[in-house]
Design an enzyme around this catalytic site. Structure first.
Site, PDB file in Angstrom:
ATOM      1  N   CYS A  30     -23.652  29.354  45.295  1.00 39.80           N
ATOM      2  CA  CYS A  30     -24.199  29.992  46.499  1.00 39.80           C
ATOM      3  C   CYS A  30     -23.472  29.487  47.747  1.00 39.80           C
ATOM      4  CB  CYS A  30     -25.694  29.673  46.560  1.00 39.80           C
ATOM      5  SG  CYS A  30     -26.490  29.933  48.127  1.00 39.80           S
ATOM      6  N   CYS A  33     -25.711  28.015  50.411  1.00 39.22           N
ATOM      7  CA  CYS A  33     -26.177  26.700  49.955  1.00 39.22           C
ATOM      8  C   CYS A  33     -25.147  25.629  50.276  1.00 39.22           C
ATOM      9  CB  CYS A  33     -26.433  26.707  48.452  1.00 39.22           C
ATOM     10  SG  CYS A  33     -27.729  27.843  47.910  1.00 39.22           S
TER      11      CYS A  33
END
Length: 106
Positions: A30, A33
């Protein structure tokens, strides 16, 4: 850098903590992230002694992600006294994250 927590030690480290706890649900693949990782790390360093910070990798700890109904990453959950008190999804700036924590750990 925040330590990883899993189903095996989540109750002890997060729910049993005397301090408020920020839990970062993330995935290695991600991009948002990855952008949040240094932000969460800075917050952890700045709040050492007043806030515990842990990370949960949803690819390895799917049970926790399901238990806390994490639908997207990054998702930040804030716990106080063993209960979830706030939730934030998506990447945020450090000042916004600090304000969100302050607003919810009063």
């Amino acid at each position: 850098m925040a330590a990883r927590v899993s189903k095996a030690d989540f109750d002890d480290k997060v729910l049993g903590s005397s301090l408020p706890v920020l839990v970062d649900f993330y995935s290695d693949s991600c991009v948002p992230c990855k952008r949040m990782s240094p932000v969460v790390g800075d917050v952890e360093d700045e709040r050492e002694g007043s806030l515990s910070v842990y990370k949960v990798n949803i690819n390895f700890d799917t049970e926790l992600a399901e238990q806390y109904d994490v639908q997207s990453v990054p998702t930040l959950l804030l716990f106080k006294g063993g209960a979830e008190v706030a939730r934030q999804s998506g990447a945020v700036r450090k000042d916004a994250l600090n304000a969100w924590i302050d607003d919810n750990v009063k």
